[in-house]
Scaffold this motif. Structure first.
Motif, PDB file in Angstrom:
ATOM      1  N   VAL A 162       0.838  -1.201   0.000  1.00 12.26           N
ATOM      2  CA  VAL A 162       0.000   0.000   0.000  1.00 12.26           C
ATOM      3  C   VAL A 162       0.873   1.251   0.000  1.00 12.26           C
ATOM      4  O   VAL A 162       0.612   2.208  -0.746  1.00 12.26           O
ATOM      5  CB  VAL A 162      -0.978  -0.010   1.202  1.00 12.26           C
ATOM      6  CG1 VAL A 162      -1.635   1.339   1.385  1.00 12.26           C
ATOM      7  CG2 VAL A 162      -2.023  -1.096   1.025  1.00 12.26           C
ATOM      8  N   SER A 210       2.419   1.620  -3.395  1.00  9.55           N
ATOM      9  CA  SER A 210       1.373   1.985  -4.360  1.00  9.55           C
ATOM     10  C   SER A 210       0.957   3.441  -4.203  1.00  9.55           C
ATOM     11  O   SER A 210       0.717   4.129  -5.206  1.00  9.55           O
ATOM     12  CB  SER A 210       0.158   1.077  -4.189  1.00  9.55           C
ATOM     13  OG  SER A 210       0.503  -0.244  -4.464  1.00  9.55           O
ATOM     14  N   PRO A 215      -0.036  -2.949  -7.230  1.00 11.84           N
ATOM     15  CA  PRO A 215      -1.389  -3.424  -6.904  1.00 11.84           C
ATOM     16  C   PRO A 215      -1.781  -4.689  -7.668  1.00 11.84           C
ATOM     17  O   PRO A 215      -2.404  -5.594  -7.105  1.00 11.84           O
ATOM     18  CB  PRO A 215      -2.290  -2.258  -7.288  1.00 11.84           C
ATOM     19  CG  PRO A 215      -1.430  -1.061  -7.192  1.00 11.84           C
ATOM     20  CD  PRO A 215      -0.061  -1.527  -7.607  1.00 11.84           C
ATOM     21  N   GLY A 246       0.039  -7.520  -6.160  1.00 20.14           N
ATOM     22  CA  GLY A 246      -0.471  -7.721  -4.806  1.00 20.14           C
ATOM     23  C   GLY A 246      -1.760  -8.524  -4.790  1.00 20.14           C
ATOM     24  O   GLY A 246      -1.930  -9.437  -3.972  1.00 20.14           O
ATOM     25  N   PHE A 247      -2.667  -8.197  -5.706  1.00 20.00           N
ATOM     26  CA  PHE A 247      -3.905  -8.970  -5.790  1.00 20.00           C
ATOM     27  C   PHE A 247      -3.637 -10.403  -6.224  1.00 20.00           C
ATOM     28  O   PHE A 247      -4.277 -11.336  -5.752  1.00 20.00           O
ATOM     29  CB  PHE A 247      -4.908  -8.303  -6.735  1.00 20.00           C
ATOM     30  CG  PHE A 247      -5.592  -7.114  -6.140  1.00 20.00           C
ATOM     31  CD1 PHE A 247      -6.349  -7.225  -4.987  1.00 20.00           C
ATOM     32  CD2 PHE A 247      -5.466  -5.865  -6.730  1.00 20.00           C
ATOM     33  CE1 PHE A 247      -6.970  -6.129  -4.422  1.00 20.00           C
ATOM     34  CE2 PHE A 247      -6.081  -4.757  -6.176  1.00 20.00           C
ATOM     35  CZ  PHE A 247      -6.831  -4.892  -5.021  1.00 20.00           C
TER      36      PHE A 247
END
Length: 122
Positions: free
Chosen positions: A39, A42, A81, A84-85
């Protein structure tokens, strides 16, 4: 572009890559602390996207094409991101490897953004 922001994004991405790479070495998936790191990286990349678009709107132009510059900004903002997902769906060491790879890609994109903006032509 702001050189300090580019360096901060690059450094944060490399730290995240090393951290997740170490987790993969220890055969661990991404944990909550890794997600917090993702986070932070990002948000830095998103701040860079905003700064880049504002600079373009103010009339400043990159050394290369503005379309290429914006494309790289969007790719840089999406690199961590996206991985990360993907790591959340792969709850093995390979999820950590995925994030480490995405963070390394972000660091390389930062170098390219610096070149596109004209940082190496001063």
């Amino acid at each position: 572009m702001i050189d300090a922001l580019t360096v901060a994004v690059s450094a944060a991405a490399l730290v995240l890559a090393a951290w997740c790479g170490f987790a993969a070495y220890r055969d661990q998936p991404t944990k909550d602390w890794h997600v917090i790191g993702m986070v932070v990286v990002s948000l830095l990349a998103l701040a860079q996207l905003v700064v880049g678009v504002v600079r373009l709107a103010q009339g400043e132009q990159p050394h290369d094409s503005a379309a290429i510059f914006v494309s790289y900004l969007l790719g840089a903002a999406a690199a961590v991101p996206a991985t990360g997902f993907m790591s959340l769906s792969e709850r093995t060491r390979w999820g950590s490897v995925t994030v480490a790879a995405g963070a390394l890609v972000l660091a390389v994109l930062e170098v390219r953004l610096y070149d596109i903006w004209g940082g190496g032509n001063g």
